[in-house]
Design an enzyme around this catalytic site. Structure first.
Site, PDB file in Angstrom:
ATOM      1  N   ARG A  10       0.820  -1.215   0.000  1.00 39.22           N
ATOM      2  CA  ARG A  10       0.000   0.000   0.000  1.00 39.22           C
ATOM      3  C   ARG A  10       0.849   1.258   0.000  1.00 39.22           C
ATOM      4  O   ARG A  10       0.389   2.313  -0.395  1.00 39.22           O
ATOM      5  CB  ARG A  10      -0.952  -0.014   1.203  1.00 39.22           C
ATOM      6  N   TYR A  13      -0.062   4.399  -2.070  1.00 37.05           N
ATOM      7  CA  TYR A  13      -0.144   5.769  -1.539  1.00 37.05           C
ATOM      8  C   TYR A  13       0.718   6.722  -2.371  1.00 37.05           C
ATOM      9  O   TYR A  13       0.329   7.854  -2.642  1.00 37.05           O
ATOM     10  CB  TYR A  13       0.306   5.820  -0.077  1.00 37.05           C
ATOM     11  N   TYR A  63     -12.398  10.379   2.828  1.00 34.20           N
ATOM     12  CA  TYR A  63     -13.445  10.122   3.807  1.00 34.20           C
ATOM     13  C   TYR A  63     -12.962  10.538   5.206  1.00 34.20           C
ATOM     14  O   TYR A  63     -11.765  10.566   5.476  1.00 34.20           O
ATOM     15  CB  TYR A  63     -13.880   8.651   3.770  1.00 34.20           C
TER      16      TYR A  63
END
Lengths: 278, 100
Positions: free
Chosen positions: A78, A82, A104
């Site tokens: 990840r 990113y 979010y």
């Protein structure tokens, strides 16, 4: 490519800019007027959201919404994901666009890419800033009736408790994030199994009894949902179903200890300064 | 398709509907132009069903590494190797300190 790509345009001649805003946790409930205005007035919107239905909602606010979701793949680090998010956002800033990154919750809470995007944009001379949003932490305080000012509240990414030697204060609340993938050193998995959660329990058992009641919490992303609030003994965590959006809360297990020495020192100060204040 | 999004937005921002029970939600739905299947999923508070009906798949919502950025970048999917590299760096620093 591992590093963020180099700027292709001199910021002094570009009109590019970046703002990262929070959409809040629940569709329709949390978006503030300033964040909505940034979304509507931008040239390009990038979306780092937790629910596809929420992303459909964002599409109604702007014609050019680009989802960051396709960068995720199970088995891929990840960290690479990113960095690709930052690259995608910065490419449009460098192209002279007014860019809005929509994330979010709060765009700066447990969120690497928004902070990094702003840091890189600023280092290249582009105006960049963040507008806060309502985070999962905010929802947690409301839904669980916790005031972090009462006993204090420590927050950790759950795996940090395993990777590093951290000092837990069991007289305060302890909130652990991303428990569903606790112990994942690869950063490439979306979940880890019960054996990993058992390691977390073993670490926490240094400070808490196994029967200590914990709460698993998940804020609703749709307004038709209820929050997940499930209470169970700490020792049962390995058998519990814990998703990537779930958070774990441990209430204090010991009362705060009075610091008599410091109180005496403060009292002496009170006596010494009595009558001196205006 | 977007009528249901309008409905959800209305429910999300209206004090009367946000925490309404299923009976009240059914009343709210009665005035909305929403497909019957979507109605059923909403009343059942079935997020995954609603996602599927709207052509969505579950999202990954992870946007934070467990390790501080710089250290995680050293690891980049192979933390053991990264940590060994870091150990090597620490050893080099110790050597330099010893040599001071």
């Amino acid at each position: 490519m591992n590093s963020m790509s180099e700027p292709t345009m001199d910021a002094t001649r570009s009109t590019g800019s970046l703002v990262c805003v929070g959409l809040g946790m629940t569709l329709g409930s949390h978006l503030g007027p300033l964040a909505r205005s940034h979304i509507e007035q931008s040239d390009v919107v990038f979306a780092g959201l937790s629910d596809g239905i929420v992303e459909l909602w964002l599409h109604k606010m702007h014609a050019d919404v680009r989802s960051l979701q396709p960068y995720y793949h199970e088995g891929k680090s990840r960290m690479q994901t990113y960095r690709q998010m930052v690259d995608a956002i910065l490419a449009e800033v460098r192209a002279g666009k007014k860019v809005c990154g929509v994330f979010y919750g709060h765009p700066g809470v447990f969120a690497w890419a928004p902070h990094k995007s702003i840091e890189v944009a600023r280092s290249e001379g582009y105006p960049a800033h963040m507008e806060p949003g309502i985070s999962a932490e905010d929802c947690l305080y409301a839904d669980l009736g916790i005031d972090p000012g009462t006993y204090g509240c420590q927050h950790y990414e759950a795996s940090q408790l395993l990777f590093y030697q951290r000092r837990i204060d069991p007289t305060a609340y302890l909130v652990l994030w991303q428990v569903g993938l606790v112990g994942d050193q690869s950063l490439a998995r979306f979940s880890t199994g019960s054996a990993y959660k058992q390691v977390l329990v073993d670490v926490l058992a240094r400070d808490y009894p196994l029967e200590h009641e914990i709460t698993l919490y998940r804020a609703p992303t749709l307004p038709i949902q209820h929050a997940r609030i499930e209470r169970l003994p700490l020792g049962s965590l390995p058998q519990a179903e814990v998703g990537m959006a779930d958070t774990m809360v441990l209430p204090p297990v010991h009362p705060m200890q009075v610091d008599h020495e410091i109180r005496a020192r403060l009292s002496a100060l009170d006596r010494a300064t009595a009558g001196q204040e205006p | 398709m977007f009528d249901v999004i309008d409905f959800l937005e209305t429910v999300g921002q209206d004090a009367q509907w946000r925490h309404a029970d299923s009976d009240a939600l059914a009343v709210a739905l009665a005035g909305a132009q929403i497909d019957p299947e979507l109605r059923v999923a909403i009343l059942a508070r079935d997020e995954q069903g609603l996602q599927a009906l709207l052509g969505q798949v579950p999202f990954c919502c992870l946007i934070n590494p467990a390790k501080p950025g710089e250290e995680q970048e050293e690891c980049d999917g192979n933390c053991k190797e990264g940590e060994e590299k870091k150990d090597d760096k620490d050893k080099e620093k110790d050597k330099r300190r010893d040599g001071d």
